[in-house]
Design a protein around this motif. Structure first.
Motif, mmCIF file in Angstrom:
data_model
loop_
_atom_site.group_PDB
_atom_site.id
_atom_site.type_symbol
_atom_site.label_atom_id
_atom_site.label_comp_id
_atom_site.label_asym_id
_atom_site.label_seq_id
_atom_site.Cartn_x
_atom_site.Cartn_y
_atom_site.Cartn_z
ATOM 1 N N PRO A 143 0.831 -1.196 0.000
ATOM 2 C CA PRO A 143 0.000 0.000 0.000
ATOM 3 C C PRO A 143 0.875 1.259 0.000
ATOM 4 O O PRO A 143 2.014 1.222 0.461
ATOM 5 N N GLY A 149 1.065 6.869 8.700
ATOM 6 C CA GLY A 149 0.119 5.763 8.524
ATOM 7 C C GLY A 149 0.711 4.426 8.950
ATOM 8 O O GLY A 149 0.014 3.562 9.475
ATOM 9 N N ALA A 152 0.972 4.672 12.915
ATOM 10 C CA ALA A 152 -0.337 4.784 13.575
ATOM 11 C C ALA A 152 -0.907 3.406 13.881
ATOM 12 O O ALA A 152 -1.634 3.221 14.863
ATOM 13 N N GLN A 153 -0.559 2.435 13.042
ATOM 14 C CA GLN A 153 -1.121 1.090 13.226
ATOM 15 C C GLN A 153 -0.694 0.445 14.539
ATOM 16 O O GLN A 153 -1.358 -0.450 15.047
ATOM 17 N N SER A 156 -3.462 0.809 17.035
ATOM 18 C CA SER A 156 -4.617 -0.093 16.930
ATOM 19 C C SER A 156 -4.292 -1.436 17.566
ATOM 20 O O SER A 156 -5.107 -2.006 18.286
ATOM 21 N N ALA A 157 -3.084 -1.931 17.317
ATOM 22 C CA ALA A 157 -2.713 -3.235 17.862
ATOM 23 C C ALA A 157 -2.433 -3.151 19.365
ATOM 24 O O ALA A 157 -2.765 -4.069 20.117
ATOM 25 N N ASP A 209 -4.980 8.361 11.607
ATOM 26 C CA ASP A 209 -5.677 8.035 12.846
ATOM 27 C C ASP A 209 -4.941 6.962 13.643
ATOM 28 O O ASP A 209 -4.597 5.934 13.074
ATOM 29 N N GLN A 258 6.178 -9.271 9.238
ATOM 30 C CA GLN A 258 5.274 -9.028 8.121
ATOM 31 C C GLN A 258 4.554 -10.292 7.665
ATOM 32 O O GLN A 258 3.446 -10.223 7.163
ATOM 33 N N LYS B 410 -5.732 -6.886 11.553
ATOM 34 C CA LYS B 410 -4.830 -6.995 12.702
ATOM 35 C C LYS B 410 -4.389 -5.594 13.149
ATOM 36 O O LYS B 410 -4.356 -5.306 14.344
ATOM 37 N N THR B 411 -3.995 -4.770 12.192
ATOM 38 C CA THR B 411 -3.666 -3.368 12.499
ATOM 39 C C THR B 411 -4.262 -2.515 11.384
ATOM 40 O O THR B 411 -4.502 -3.008 10.286
ATOM 41 N N TYR B 412 -4.484 -1.256 11.666
ATOM 42 C CA TYR B 412 -5.061 -0.401 10.621
ATOM 43 C C TYR B 412 -4.792 1.063 10.937
ATOM 44 O O TYR B 412 -4.436 1.423 12.058
ATOM 45 N N THR B 413 -4.965 1.876 9.930
ATOM 46 C CA THR B 413 -5.030 3.312 10.139
ATOM 47 C C THR B 413 -5.851 3.926 9.019
ATOM 48 O O THR B 413 -6.182 3.267 8.039
ATOM 49 N N SER B 414 -6.163 5.164 9.223
ATOM 50 C CA SER B 414 -6.859 5.964 8.222
ATOM 51 C C SER B 414 -5.948 7.149 7.968
ATOM 52 O O SER B 414 -5.733 7.969 8.844
ATOM 53 N N TYR B 427 -5.549 1.339 5.308
ATOM 54 C CA TYR B 427 -4.778 0.129 5.056
ATOM 55 C C TYR B 427 -4.335 -0.461 6.379
ATOM 56 O O TYR B 427 -4.477 0.160 7.427
ATOM 57 N N GLY B 428 -3.803 -1.655 6.310
ATOM 58 C CA GLY B 428 -3.331 -2.286 7.534
ATOM 59 C C GLY B 428 -2.943 -3.716 7.293
ATOM 60 O O GLY B 428 -2.935 -4.198 6.154
ATOM 61 N N MET B 429 -2.623 -4.375 8.381
ATOM 62 C CA MET B 429 -2.221 -5.770 8.275
ATOM 63 C C MET B 429 -3.443 -6.676 8.368
ATOM 64 O O MET B 429 -4.280 -6.513 9.256
ATOM 65 N N GLU B 435 -3.299 -18.462 8.790
ATOM 66 C CA GLU B 435 -2.262 -17.850 9.622
ATOM 67 C C GLU B 435 -1.207 -17.091 8.827
ATOM 68 O O GLU B 435 -0.261 -16.566 9.404
ATOM 69 N N ARG B 437 -0.227 -13.688 6.544
ATOM 70 C CA ARG B 437 -0.581 -12.290 6.785
ATOM 71 C C ARG B 437 0.145 -11.369 5.814
ATOM 72 O O ARG B 437 1.170 -11.747 5.249
ATOM 73 N N SER B 438 -0.361 -10.187 5.640
ATOM 74 C CA SER B 438 0.364 -9.174 4.878
ATOM 75 C C SER B 438 -0.333 -7.831 5.024
ATOM 76 O O SER B 438 -1.438 -7.745 5.564
ATOM 77 N N MET B 439 0.338 -6.797 4.519
ATOM 78 C CA MET B 439 -0.238 -5.451 4.523
ATOM 79 C C MET B 439 -1.047 -5.258 3.250
ATOM 80 O O MET B 439 -0.581 -5.581 2.168
ATOM 81 N N PHE B 440 -2.233 -4.710 3.404
ATOM 82 C CA PHE B 440 -3.074 -4.457 2.224
ATOM 83 C C PHE B 440 -3.801 -3.130 2.372
ATOM 84 O O PHE B 440 -4.101 -2.685 3.484
ATOM 85 N N ASP B 441 -4.104 -2.555 1.232
ATOM 86 C CA ASP B 441 -5.050 -1.445 1.203
ATOM 87 C C ASP B 441 -6.435 -1.987 1.516
ATOM 88 O O ASP B 441 -6.739 -3.142 1.206
ATOM 89 N N VAL B 452 -9.844 -3.533 14.927
ATOM 90 C CA VAL B 452 -9.060 -4.763 14.973
ATOM 91 C C VAL B 452 -10.022 -5.931 15.139
ATOM 92 O O VAL B 452 -10.935 -5.881 15.959
#
Lengths: 402, 487
Positions: A143, A149, A152-153, A156-157, A209, A258, B410-414, B427-429, B435, B437-441, B452
């Motif tokens: 992304p 950004g 920030a995550q 959340s975790a 955020d 990751q 799992k994790t996110y932000t705006s 986007y986030g994990m 089991e 995982r990866s980061m995606f939009d 979460v």
């Protein structure tokens, strides 16, 4: 068997520019400004420097690829110069190169200098790395993450893991910034020098955020440098009070955070590894009690917040209480960002790691003016690059040479 | 027996209230009021004909053995590439077998049904076990134009085969006649349309009946036996008039979906057919037609197997997953029709290294990761060395599809700083059931409702536009699964 770097190398002199929007300066002027202070402090002649490590992250701006930027600016006399880049930990990497060179005996006196001229991009924040990625797989799948950004995550975790409410965490990370601004207001070299209130931080516009404007460090231009040598040579040059390197560690992600379930998203696996090794290298058993002060990589308030725990200074899940108790304030038990941190200095990438060391050096030698802590013995710097899920975490521990 | 063995549908989640189009344009085109009721589907900024067709095809082949698909055909009037087989991208996204026959069908509203006929013919030869057909259209029209109101965005897909046929192919009739009701010449962005009365009187009402008559004659079926008459047409009353000419009762005529979706061009016969199949009963004879430089009519008869087909999201499912949009400017922006100041961060270089794309095509287009044959760890991306720190074996990973893995955030932000055509970027994990995982939009999310643990499904979307080179970059994104109550 390697016995580590402890007390093998001493800092002969350091320099640091005023950080800020230095519209009038290019990277060359910034480097000269820091270097002049440094060489004067070291008390040697430029010709005595036998090798240099040059930290600059963004070659798209500044002085480009290769190592020419530093010797051109300083007119270094045909000595070995190596440019290093390791994301935002670039400054500490330059220092590590110079320190290791001296410790190896390959040279007597080495220079580490970092610089970044960020304010030539035309917009706020760090330059996007897109053009550099156009041939890479990353450019096709990752992304379009901005630095705020990415970090920030963590929030959340962390909230999910420790069952902390949005508001409570938001207030705690606001206090992280408030504390740094209090410190920065006393530092003439800081970019941002105004104290701020928790309410103002919490009301600032959201960038990513939950991070608002005041949760993000500034973006600025600057340079910092160090000249290092062995303690013996330093003494032979007439230095009496010496600051020596106690530990230098670096831990780099390998994709596990990751791609593997073992990471929960709320902390830096690298920092925890680097910290353990740094404490072992320096002989620190109880960091919460033994470390006098820390300069951590507060690119964002949440980064600093989780790093307290990753350095094993706050207990796991205990950062919130420590922050609100003022544990990291200038009058707390372990003052953090006593110079104002990235928050108030901004983050000229290549310079930041060395800027952190500069404050530790001043404090240990009792030269920190209005910010001077009483009798610090051990300082720790933590310089982080990349994103929480894939990063490089560099640490140094410095202290008085006994 | 050859016929339809499965179906799938996809209508984008956003629905533009036509009142928004009318409200913005009434000052210059008050006549739009006549078609301004209801809502039209609206592709998100990261959706185009191809991505919608892929989603419809995924819906269609869910639960089927992909290795038995021997042909894949993609139909659309609005494909992202003029020269690069678009169907090849779809085949990669679906991770179909390498030895699949593939082709693009385009340049006529009939293209969707032409692809169906080709699929049927392919299976009839016996050389192809199953043929996958997907048709999708994201229609770009001029502003303040009746077609802007009439058009919708959407896709549908059919699987043609000879086992467990749910709707048997009975016959087809094609008429080819260069009747130019509209055209879009080379290099043009928009269609050019002739007078509607002429199109109706000389075109539709003459050519479509020819095809219907042809197929009824071929099959010996009488009009009154037709249970469902599927005829896309923006002129609402015309299908019933034509049906009447063949003794097909008005109640057998399918709704053209104008009020809920709009006309999806070459995809629309399939969209309406899938919609009909969703409620069809064994024994139903379904007549589907299309008009465009001639006409085509195909007759199917529904079998008992339709009761055994597992539930698809289909057209009704996608219609139910909707978010009303009132912002006409956003609609135009999502279709690249505005010239906003996206600021300097938008100036990035999004060139795709084709070498890199090709090496990683299974990952980028098909979302294929790896699974370690030694320790069983699923991982994304697939790598030479297993990511499990307890394993670390080299060269042990086999392909592992992730696209259909249920995921959670799992994790996110705006993120309001980074560049996206639909800020703020989310986007986030994502962690998957296996089991990995990866980061995606994220896409098609409800702002302020990300948390979460929220379940997501992966969808194939546009990642970036490389405008200077005209290249569209595709990848996978996480779409939060939003319950109806929350929407």
């Amino acid at each position: 068997m390697a016995d580590g770097i402890k007390d093998k190398v001493a800092i002969l002199g350091m320099g640091c520019t005023k950080f800020g929007e230095r519209w009038d300066c290019g990277p060359e002027q910034l480097m000269v400004e820091a270097f002049q202070e440094c060489i004067e402090d070291a008390g040697i002649d430029k010709s005595q420097i036998q090798a240099a490590w040059f930290g600059q992250c963004y070659d798209e701006i500044g002085t480009g690829k290769g190592s020419l930027g530093l010797p051109f600016a300083l007119r270094l006399p045909y000595i070995p110069v190596t440019r290093v880049e390791n994301f935002c930990a670039t400054g500490t990497e330059a220092f590590r190169g110079a320190v290791y060179a001296v410790a190896s005996g390959a040279c007597d006196i080495a220079l580490a200098q970092g610089v970044e001229k960020l304010k030539d991009t035309g917009y706020g924040g760090l330059p996007a790395m897109d053009s550099a990625n156009s041939g890479s797989l990353t450019g096709q799948v990752m992304p379009n993450i901005s630095a705020p950004g990415a970090f920030a995550q963590l929030a959340s975790a962390y909230r999910a893991k420790h069952n902390v409410s949005y508001e409570d965490l938001k207030r705690a990370i606001a206090q992280v910034s408030v504390k740094s601004h209090d410190n920065g207001s006393k530092n003439p070299k800081a970019h941002l020098r105004k104290p701020i209130s928790i309410d103002r931080v919490m009301a600032s516009p959201i960038i990513a955020d939950p991070l608002g404007l005041f949760d993000c460090c500034g973006v600025s231009d600057g340079s910092a440098c160090a000249i290092v040598t062995t303690p013996e040579i330093a003494k032979s040059l007439g230095k009496t009070d010496l600051v020596s390197v106690k530990a230098l560690q670096l831990a780099v992600s390998n994709g596990q955070e990751q791609s593997h379930k073992s990471w929960d998203g709320s902390y830096f696996a690298t920092t925890r590894n680097a910290a353990k090794r740094a404490y072992e290298e320096s002989g620190i058993k109880n960091p919460r009690e033994e470390i006098s002060m820390i300069e951590v990589h507060d690119c964002f308030s949440i980064t600093e917040f989780v790093t307290y725990e990753d350095l094993f200074i706050s207990p796991e899940g205990g950062a919130l209480k420590d922050v609100m108790d003022g544990f990291y304030n200038s009058d707390g038990q372990v003052p953090c960002q006593i110079d104002g941190g990235l928050k108030c200095f901004g983050h000229p990438i290549g310079a930041s790691g060395l800027r952190m060391l500069y404050e530790m050096y001043l404090q240990l030698l009792g030269r920190a003016g209005e910010r001077q802590l009483s009798d610090p013995k051990i300082g720790l710097t933590h310089n982080l690059g990349g994103f929480p899920f894939s990063n490089v975490s560099a640490m140094s521990i410095v202290g008085l040479y006994e | 027996m050859v016929g339809i063995t499965s179906y799938g549908g996809y209508i984008p989640r956003l629905r533009l209230n036509r009142g928004a189009i009318y409200g913005a344009n009434a000052w210059m085109a008050p006549g739009l009021i006549g078609s301004a009721g209801g809502e039209r589907s609206m592709a998100n900024w990261d959706e185009d004909s191809l991505t919608m067709a892929v989603e419809a095809a995924r819906d269609c082949i869910a639960g089927f053995d992909k290795t038995k698909i021997d042909a894949a055909y993609l139909a659309s009037l609005n494909l992202p590439f003029e020269d690069r087989q678009n169907c090849g991208i779809m085949a990669a996204a679906l991770n179909l077998e390498e030895n699949v026959e593939s082709a693009d069908f385009t340049a006529s509203n009939r293209a969707g049904l032409s692809a169906v006929i080709s699929g049927i013919n392919a299976v009839k030869t016996g050389d192809y076990r199953n043929a996958l057909i997907a048709a999708g259209d994201r229609r770009i029209t001029k502003m303040a134009y009746l077609h802007e109101l009439w058009a919708g965005d959407g896709a549908a897909s059919l699987l043609i085969g000879s086992e467990n046929v749910i709707a048997e192919f009975k016959g087809a009739c094609s008429i080819t006649d260069d009747f130019v009701d509209h055209f879009r010449g080379h290099g043009q962005q928009f269609d050019y349309n002739w007078e509607e009365r002429w199109i109706k009187d000389e075109g539709i009402t003459k050519l479509v009946p020819k095809a219907i008559k042809g197929v009824l004659n071929k099959t010996g079926v009488e009009g009154k036996e037709i249970a469902r008459f599927v005829m896309p047409c923006v002129f609402g009353r015309v299908p019933a008039q034509i049906a009447g000419g063949f003794d097909i009762a008005p109640e057998k005529v399918s709704d053209n979906m104008h009020m809920v979706c709009g006309d999806t061009a070459s995809a629309h016969p399939l969209v309406m057919l899938v919609s009909a199949l969703e409620t069809a009963a064994p024994g139903d004879k379904i007549l589907v037609t299309a008009f465009g430089q001639g006409a085509v009519a195909i007759l199917f008869e529904v079998t008992e197997n339709i009761t055994k087909l597992s539930k698809r999201n289909g057209i009704s499912g996608s219609l139910a997953d909707k978010k009303e949009e009132m912002n006409y400017i956003k609609f135009l922006s999502h279709r690249g029709m505005l010239n906003q100041d996206w600021m300097m961060r938008a100036e990035g270089n999004y060139k795709t290294a084709l070498t890199t794309l090709y090496r990683n095509r299974k990952m980028i287009l098909g979302m294929v990761g790896g699974k370690c044959t030694k320790c069983g760890t699923a991982q994304y991306p697939k790598a030479e060395i297993c990511v499990n720190p307890e394993c670390g074996e080299i060269g042990t990973q086999e392909d592992c599809e992730f696209a259909d893995q249920p995921g959670t955030i799992k994790t996110y932000t705006s993120d309001l700083l980074t560049y996206t055509l639909d800020p703020p970027a989310h986007y986030g994990m994502i962690t998957f059931e296996n089991e990995g995982r990866s980061m995606f939009d994220f896409t098609d999310y409800e702002q302020g409702k990300i948390e979460v643990g929220l379940p997501v499904k992966m969808v194939f979307r546009i990642r970036n536009f490389d405008n200077p080179r005209g290249f569209t970059q595709y990848y996978w994104k996480a779409k939060p699964v939003i319950s109806k109550e929350e929407a």
